[in-house]
Design a protein around this motif. Structure first.
Motif, PDB file in Angstrom:
ATOM      1  N   THR A  56     -14.269   2.518  -3.699  1.00  0.00           N
ATOM      2  CA  THR A  56     -13.500   1.284  -3.571  1.00  0.00           C
ATOM      3  C   THR A  56     -12.468   1.114  -4.684  1.00  0.00           C
ATOM      4  N   GLY A  57     -12.419   2.039  -5.645  1.00  0.00           N
ATOM      5  CA  GLY A  57     -11.458   1.927  -6.738  1.00  0.00           C
ATOM      6  C   GLY A  57     -10.676   3.200  -6.954  1.00  0.00           C
ATOM      7  N   LEU A  61      -0.612   4.347  -1.896  1.00  0.00           N
ATOM      8  CA  LEU A  61      -0.569   5.492  -2.809  1.00  0.00           C
ATOM      9  C   LEU A  61      -1.913   5.730  -3.497  1.00  0.00           C
ATOM     10  N   PHE A  62      -2.846   4.791  -3.361  1.00  0.00           N
ATOM     11  CA  PHE A  62      -4.168   4.912  -3.965  1.00  0.00           C
ATOM     12  C   PHE A  62      -5.179   5.220  -2.871  1.00  0.00           C
ATOM     13  N   PRO A  63      -5.979   6.274  -3.015  1.00  0.00           N
ATOM     14  CA  PRO A  63      -6.929   6.646  -1.951  1.00  0.00           C
ATOM     15  C   PRO A  63      -7.848   5.515  -1.518  1.00  0.00           C
ATOM     16  N   ALA A  64      -8.329   4.709  -2.469  1.00  0.00           N
ATOM     17  CA  ALA A  64      -9.253   3.636  -2.112  1.00  0.00           C
ATOM     18  C   ALA A  64      -8.621   2.668  -1.128  1.00  0.00           C
ATOM     19  N   CYS A  65      -7.384   2.266  -1.388  1.00  0.00           N
ATOM     20  CA  CYS A  65      -6.694   1.321  -0.510  1.00  0.00           C
ATOM     21  C   CYS A  65      -6.228   1.989   0.777  1.00  0.00           C
ATOM     22  N   ALA A  66      -5.731   3.219   0.678  1.00  0.00           N
ATOM     23  CA  ALA A  66      -5.189   3.893   1.852  1.00  0.00           C
ATOM     24  C   ALA A  66      -6.238   4.046   2.945  1.00  0.00           C
ATOM     25  N   ALA A  67      -7.476   4.363   2.572  1.00  0.00           N
ATOM     26  CA  ALA A  67      -8.527   4.567   3.573  1.00  0.00           C
ATOM     27  C   ALA A  67      -8.759   3.310   4.399  1.00  0.00           C
ATOM     28  N   TRP A  68      -8.685   2.148   3.773  1.00  0.00           N
ATOM     29  CA  TRP A  68      -8.895   0.896   4.489  1.00  0.00           C
ATOM     30  C   TRP A  68      -7.647   0.475   5.260  1.00  0.00           C
ATOM     31  N   LEU A  69      -6.478   0.658   4.672  1.00  0.00           N
ATOM     32  CA  LEU A  69      -5.253   0.287   5.370  1.00  0.00           C
ATOM     33  C   LEU A  69      -4.991   1.185   6.567  1.00  0.00           C
ATOM     34  N   ASP A  70      -5.520   2.395   6.543  1.00  0.00           N
ATOM     35  CA  ASP A  70      -5.383   3.283   7.698  1.00  0.00           C
ATOM     36  C   ASP A  70      -6.192   2.806   8.907  1.00  0.00           C
ATOM     37  N   LEU A  71      -7.060   1.826   8.715  1.00  0.00           N
ATOM     38  CA  LEU A  71      -7.814   1.265   9.837  1.00  0.00           C
ATOM     39  C   LEU A  71      -6.975   0.273  10.650  1.00  0.00           C
ATOM     40  N   ASP A  72      -5.714   0.102  10.271  1.00  0.00           N
ATOM     41  CA  ASP A  72      -4.768  -0.778  10.972  1.00  0.00           C
ATOM     42  C   ASP A  72      -5.264  -2.219  11.039  1.00  0.00           C
ATOM     43  N   PRO A  73      -5.604  -2.810   9.876  1.00  0.00           N
ATOM     44  CA  PRO A  73      -6.079  -4.197   9.883  1.00  0.00           C
ATOM     45  C   PRO A  73      -4.925  -5.172  10.068  1.00  0.00           C
ATOM     46  N   GLU A  74      -5.280  -6.419  10.387  1.00  0.00           N
ATOM     47  CA  GLU A  74      -4.289  -7.477  10.529  1.00  0.00           C
ATOM     48  C   GLU A  74      -4.134  -8.210   9.205  1.00  0.00           C
ATOM     49  N   PRO A  75      -2.927  -8.295   8.649  1.00  0.00           N
ATOM     50  CA  PRO A  75      -2.736  -9.073   7.413  1.00  0.00           C
ATOM     51  C   PRO A  75      -3.090 -10.534   7.622  1.00  0.00           C
ATOM     52  N   GLN A  76      -3.732 -11.120   6.620  1.00  0.00           N
ATOM     53  CA  GLN A  76      -4.165 -12.511   6.696  1.00  0.00           C
ATOM     54  C   GLN A  76      -3.479 -13.402   5.664  1.00  0.00           C
ATOM     55  N   SER A  77      -2.746 -12.807   4.718  1.00  0.00           N
ATOM     56  CA  SER A  77      -2.146 -13.610   3.651  1.00  0.00           C
ATOM     57  C   SER A  77      -0.873 -12.950   3.160  1.00  0.00           C
ATOM     58  N   ASP A  78      -0.117 -13.703   2.390  1.00  0.00           N
ATOM     59  CA  ASP A  78       0.957 -13.115   1.601  1.00  0.00           C
ATOM     60  C   ASP A  78       0.334 -12.350   0.441  1.00  0.00           C
ATOM     61  N   VAL A  79       1.172 -11.804  -0.414  1.00  0.00           N
ATOM     62  CA  VAL A  79       0.676 -11.191  -1.643  1.00  0.00           C
ATOM     63  C   VAL A  79       0.408 -12.317  -2.639  1.00  0.00           C
ATOM     64  N   LEU A  80      -0.812 -12.372  -3.144  1.00  0.00           N
ATOM     65  CA  LEU A  80      -1.250 -13.444  -4.036  1.00  0.00           C
ATOM     66  C   LEU A  80      -1.325 -12.908  -5.453  1.00  0.00           C
ATOM     67  N   ALA A  81      -0.623 -13.548  -6.363  1.00  0.00           N
ATOM     68  CA  ALA A  81      -0.550 -13.071  -7.749  1.00  0.00           C
ATOM     69  C   ALA A  81      -1.342 -13.979  -8.680  1.00  0.00           C
ATOM     70  N   MET A  82      -1.863 -13.383  -9.735  1.00  0.00           N
ATOM     71  CA  MET A  82      -2.542 -14.158 -10.773  1.00  0.00           C
ATOM     72  C   MET A  82      -2.317 -13.453 -12.106  1.00  0.00           C
ATOM     73  N   ALA A  83      -1.856 -14.205 -13.088  1.00  0.00           N
ATOM     74  CA  ALA A  83      -1.604 -13.651 -14.423  1.00  0.00           C
ATOM     75  C   ALA A  83      -1.964 -14.713 -15.450  1.00  0.00           C
ATOM     76  N   GLY A  84      -1.502 -14.529 -16.692  1.00  0.00           N
ATOM     77  CA  GLY A  84      -1.827 -15.490 -17.742  1.00  0.00           C
ATOM     78  C   GLY A  84      -3.304 -15.497 -18.058  1.00  0.00           C
ATOM     79  N   LEU A  85      -3.947 -14.345 -17.952  1.00  0.00           N
ATOM     80  CA  LEU A  85      -5.394 -14.257 -18.085  1.00  0.00           C
ATOM     81  C   LEU A  85      -5.826 -14.011 -19.522  1.00  0.00           C
ATOM     82  N   ASP A  86      -6.999 -14.518 -19.837  1.00  0.00           N
ATOM     83  CA  ASP A  86      -7.560 -14.261 -21.154  1.00  0.00           C
ATOM     84  C   ASP A  86      -9.078 -14.200 -21.041  1.00  0.00           C
TER      85      ASP A  86
END
Length: 457
Positions: free
Chosen positions: A221-222, A268-293
């Motif tokens: 998964t990573g 470009l990452f094997p972990a993600c490519a294997a799941w995206l190759d299953l042709d899933p339906e997108p459910q959201s926009d790209v969600l960002a989070m930063a400013g972390l500590d």
């Protein structure tokens, strides 16, 4: 039995209130958001704007302490969690057949679900709990005090109303106002230790099609590149998230908020490519989070408690960057401790602090150290340099002994030094290296050149 006021209705606040109520304490929980997680999980997850809970729509994997605390304290909540679509994944499932059992192996389980599912299960349980009064849409505006050395917190203020309490539990998160209220009342300030993480997250949610493939096969998964981390979070009800982590100042970060660019980069990452190759339906926009500590807030200093009648749990106590997924686990452990020892904490607030320093502080320190190393590596695009550590990570997916050590670290059972430092694990890693003399550490993700080719100029 104590009268307890809980400030904040996130997971830690909900769980603390529920466990306290079931032990016979009289509890009032205040949450400023009038809305609660209900039965329409997708509506609540994808269409509930929650600026005070920026992690709410980010991916989660609930580690072993979440499962063990819920099963011990609120088995009905755990059963409801599974009934709503969460599912268990044992770390040894990777091998298909589990190795001979050792004590503790039964707990090395991740609960795969979105955060909203646990919130809904906890909220439903609280509606059935007569000892807990949940007041939603009620913002706590301050604390009430009784003079003393130190001063004693005697309750909370909600508008013009005062709610007296023997114990106030701050579960209001990393933006808690409690430190400010203490200083304004003349108390010594809490001790706050904070370390910037220096990394940013981007994720996108997908759902597997009912009439399409459901299983990516035996895939990790990573994945990682020299400058980025990526992963997949299988979740409840055929939903999963693809996630990319970058240094906060990476020049490609803004471009990744475009869904097409994000998905191309994730592939470009094997972990993600294997799941995206299953042709899933997108459910959201790209969600960002930063400013972390990573932040630790202690209500006890060298002179003792800064106030009595007060304690903290969840992100108000220890907030960690989500890389390791520690947040909910640490929050529920603290909730369980407060519920179990509430009467003692009323008399001696240092009791919870001392427990936290022993049980939670080591994981805060490991997270902070790992984040410093990750931020430097991602910013510099540095190659893997520690051959033995890299080999240990690869070996874990071939050798159950090393996988057990990896799982114990991941699930907050043992620190990395303790888990990996045994003679047995050292022997197995040494044997693996001897069987792979040509092994050299390498990333399975893209090169910077491949990455830049996808990023608009």
């Amino acid at each position: 039995m104590a009268r307890v006021a809980v400030v904040g209705g996130g997971i830690s606040g909900l769980a603390t209130a529920l466990m306290l109520g079931r032990r016979g304490h009289t509890v009032t929980l205040f949450e400023q958001d009038a809305r609660e997680a209900g039965e329409d999980l997708d509506r609540d997850f994808f269409r509930w704007h929650r600026p005070r809970v920026p992690q709410a729509d980010q991916p989660h994997s609930f580690l072993a302490p979440v499962r063990t605390v819920l099963r011990a304290e609120t088995p009905d909540v755990y059963a409801d969690l599974l009934a709503r679509g969460a599912h268990e994944y044992h770390e040894f499932d990777w091998f298909g057949q589990h190795p001979p059992h050792r004590p503790g192996d039964e707990d090395l389980v991740t609960v795969r679900t979105r955060r909203i599912v646990l919130e809904a299960a906890l909220s439903a349980a609280l509606r059935r709990e007569s000892a807990v009064d949940v007041r939603r849409g009620r913002r706590v505006s301050g604390l009430t005090f009784e003079e003393g050395r130190p001063a004693r917190v005697t309750g909370v203020r909600v508008g013009e109303e005062t709610c007296p309490a023997d114990l106030v539990v701050d579960a209001s998160g990393r933006r808690s106002k409690v430190p400010h209220w203490l200083v304004a009342a003349g108390c010594r300030p809490p001790l706050v230790e904070s370390h910037r993480a220096g990394i940013a997250y981007l994720c996108r949610w997908y759902r597997l099609r009912a009439d399409g493939p459901q299983d990516p096969g035996r895939v990790k998964t990573g994945s990682a590149a020299a400058f980025a981390l990526a992963g997949v979070f299988p979740s409840d009800n055929n939903v999963f998230a693809a996630n990319i982590v970058l240094a906060t100042d990476d020049p490609s970060r803004a471009a990744l908020t475009d869904p097409a660019v994000f998905e191309a980069a994730a592939r470009l990452f094997p972990a993600c490519a294997a799941w995206l190759d299953l042709d899933p339906e997108p459910q959201s926009d790209v969600l960002a989070m930063a400013g972390l500590d990573n932040r630790w807030t202690a209500l006890v200093d060298d002179n003792g408690p800064v106030a009595t009648g007060l304690t903290n749990v969840g992100d108000s106590l220890v907030h960690t960057n989500p890389t390791f997924g520690h947040g909910v686990a640490l929050g529920l452990l603290a909730a369980q401790h407060v519920a179990t020892h509430a009467d003692r904490i009323v008399a001696d607030p240092a009791h919870h602090h001392n427990w936290s320093m022993s049980a939670l502080r080591p994981w805060f320190e490991e997270q902070a150290a790992a984040d410093r190393a990750n931020a430097e590596r991602l910013a510099e695009g540095a190659p893997l340099s520690d051959r033995r550590a890299a080999a240990r990570a690869v070996c874990a997916f071939e050798d159950p002994v090393v996988m057990r050590a990896r799982a114990q670290v991941r699930h907050l059972v043992r620190t990395a030094g303790d888990a990996y430092g045994t003679d047995e694990v050292e022997r197995h890693v040494t044997a693996w290296l001897a069987a792979h003399p040509e092994y050299e550490p390498e990333h399975d993700g893209p090169t910077r050149e491949q990455w830049e080719a996808l990023i608009p100029g």
